[in-house]
Design an enzyme around this catalytic site. Structure first.
Site, PDB file in Angstrom:
ATOM      1  N   LYS A  89       0.807  -1.223   0.000  1.00  0.00           N
ATOM      2  CA  LYS A  89       0.000   0.000   0.000  1.00  0.00           C
ATOM      3  C   LYS A  89       0.844   1.278   0.000  1.00  0.00           C
ATOM      4  O   LYS A  89       0.314   2.367  -0.175  1.00  0.00           O
ATOM      5  CB  LYS A  89      -0.959  -0.014   1.179  1.00  0.00           C
TER       6      LYS A  89
HETATM    7  C1  LIG Z   1      -4.544  -4.482   1.505  1.00  0.00           C
HETATM    8  C2  LIG Z   1      -3.833  -5.770   1.349  1.00  0.00           C
HETATM    9  C3  LIG Z   1      -4.277  -6.767   0.432  1.00  0.00           C
HETATM   10  C4  LIG Z   1      -5.559  -6.649  -0.353  1.00  0.00           C
HETATM   11  O1  LIG Z   1      -5.536  -5.644  -1.338  1.00  0.00           O
HETATM   12  P1  LIG Z   1      -6.919  -5.106  -1.933  1.00  0.00           P
HETATM   13  O2  LIG Z   1      -6.532  -4.046  -2.883  1.00  0.00           O
HETATM   14  O3  LIG Z   1      -7.708  -4.590  -0.761  1.00  0.00           O
HETATM   15  O4  LIG Z   1      -7.598  -6.264  -2.588  1.00  0.00           O
HETATM   16  C5  LIG Z   1      -3.520  -7.925   0.283  1.00  0.00           C
HETATM   17  N1  LIG Z   1      -2.396  -8.113   1.013  1.00  0.00           N
HETATM   18  C6  LIG Z   1      -1.944  -7.195   1.897  1.00  0.00           C
HETATM   19  C7  LIG Z   1      -0.722  -7.493   2.679  1.00  0.00           C
HETATM   20  C8  LIG Z   1      -2.635  -5.998   2.089  1.00  0.00           C
HETATM   21  O5  LIG Z   1      -2.178  -5.106   2.982  1.00  0.00           O
END
Ligand SMILES: *Cc1c(COP(=O)(O)O)cnc(C)c1O
Length: 433
Positions: A107
């Site tokens: 993210k």
């Molecule tokens: C947020 C997250 C996801 C999922 O991503 P989305 O875009 O919400 O589908 C998967 N793995 C990790 C480690 C995350 O932090």
């Protein structure tokens, strides 16, 4: 480029306004009014471009001249200051590691990009300011805190459930200072989320220009396209078709990948891999979209019962269920299967995966067995460094995970948070800011 609301009741708006609003006034998600096409030649020569050049080329048509080229290049350089390697796991499987950023969560890219776009818009409208309000169950908060640190005209308030996030995660939220404020809520994640939702509707906060920093915001959603171009650039020389499996929760990441595909990126198949929170795989099997409460799992960043970005994926397929079913495979896996996959990856291929990446790997394996094919190359996205889920990784694999320096150094820093029990506490805090 103009953006329309998927609820179709708000007027179309600019990139800038969509970023500032987060969600449209009619509560719909914003969506670009057309999907730009990249020329064949770009893909032919993609290996000659740097990651930053690729990112500029991909995002530019979505922003046009709302951010000047020089500024946009600067934002991209600050967002992409690390690598996105594809690691060979076996002859037909690669891991695309998205965790080499500042907080070691994928993210980071979305949070850094959004923060800098908002900072730029505040900068040009001298008097403008905004307050980013976000609830976190763990990883989002850290990436948002790090991404928005010191950004002009932005105050950040992060709500997290007291005692329910890991030590490292808590330190990532509570030790930065400056414009980053942590509110420690006496409750669970859903209580934090509910408070944020009420605050967005509260007229008393009009002056604060509240905005959210979750994947609904187009400036967090769109830059996730970059990962898929980087994967293609690195694996193109194999001369095989690519199948990509994305561990999915709110489906923002995979939706960005599918948007990249619609722009012309040659990816043969997308797979949405989930844990037992299986709203989407169930929908693709039965045609019924049944909302459920989320259930806790070891891949807890994907514990989502009502994936907020799925509506954008439906729009990509112009609401056609049969096209969607073709274009997207989706499978769900239990914690027991996830742990087995982690063991297989480690014992057979010497690869340490976190539980989210392992779910992605399982999706590829399932696809291969269903389609009885071995002619493609599979890529699973590894969305978090194993140290972010250290307890599960160590107990499942029976080993010690080394904590990278940039994460370890935070442990000794002093936590600063404000405790809050009720919505009134949150309100008093925001109005005093
Ligand atoms: C947020 C997250 C996801 C999922 O991503 P989305 O875009 O919400 O589908 C998967 N793995 C990790 C480690 C995350 O932090």
């Amino acid at each position: 480029m103009k953006y329309f609301s998927l609820n179709h009741k708000s007027p179309k708006t600019s990139f800038k306004q969509a970023v500032i609003n987060g969600i449209a006034p009619d509560k719909g998600l914003y969506f670009p009014e057309n999907i730009p096409q990249l020329e064949h030649d770009f893909f032919e020569k993609i290996e000659n471009y740097s990651n930053q050049e690729i990112a500029f080329k991909v995002i530019k048509p979505f922003i046009e001249n709302e951010i000047p080229d020089e500024k946009l290049k600067e934002i991209i350089a600050e967002t992409l200051s690390f690598d996105f390697p594809t690691i060979k796991v076996n002859e037909t499987t690669y891991s695309l590691e998205l965790f080499h950023g500042p907080t070691m969560a994928f993210k980071d890219v979305g949070a850094y990009f959004m923060a800098r776009c908002l900072g730029y818009f505040n900068h040009i409208d001298k008097s403008s300011h905004s307050t980013v309000l976000v609830a976190t169950s763990g990883d989002t908060g850290g990436a948002v805190a790090s991404g928005f640190l010191g950004v002009e005209g932005v105050q950040v308030v992060i709500l997290y459930p007291s005692g329910k996030v890991s030590d490292i995660q808590e330190k990532q939220l509570t030790t930065l200072g400056q414009n980053i404020n942590a509110l420690e809520i006496d409750g669970v994640f859903d209580d934090c989320q509910d408070m944020v939702k009420i605050a967005f509707l509260d007229e008393d906060f009009r002056e604060l220009n509240l905005t959210s920093a979750n994947s609904i915001n187009i400036a967090r959603w769109l830059p996730q396209m970059f990962y898929y171009f980087f994967a293609y650039k690195q694996l193109k020389h194999l001369g095989k078709e690519l199948v990509v499996s994305v561990p999915s929760g709110n489906f923002g990441n995979i939706c960005a990948g599918m948007l990249a595909q619609k722009m012309g990126l040659p990816i043969k198949q997308f797979i949405a891999s989930t844990n037992i929170n299986d709203t989407v795989p169930n929908y693709l099997n039965t045609g019924n979209y049944e909302l459920r409460n989320s259930k806790p799992t070891i891949s807890n960043a994907m514990d989502v019962g009502n994936p907020s970005n799925f509506i954008r994926i439906k729009e990509l397929f112009e609401q056609s269920f049969s096209d969607l079913k073709q274009g997207l495979k989706s499978y769900s896996f239990t914690d027991a299967q996830t742990k087995e996959a982690m063991k297989e990856l480690y014992n057979e291929y010497d690869y340490i995966a976190d539980p989210h990446g392992a779910v992605g790997y399982l999706g590829l394996e399932k696809y291969k067995s269903e389609e009885k094919t071995n002619s493609e190359v599979g890529v699973f996205l590894e969305t978090a460094h194993p140290c972010k889920f250290i307890d599960v990784v160590e107990s499942t694999l029976n080993l010690k995970v080394e904590i990278p320096h940039k994460i370890a150094e935070i442990i000794d820093k002093k936590k600063v948070s404000v405790k809050a029990k009720s919505y009134e506490d949150l309100k008093a805090f925001l109005l005093n800011k």
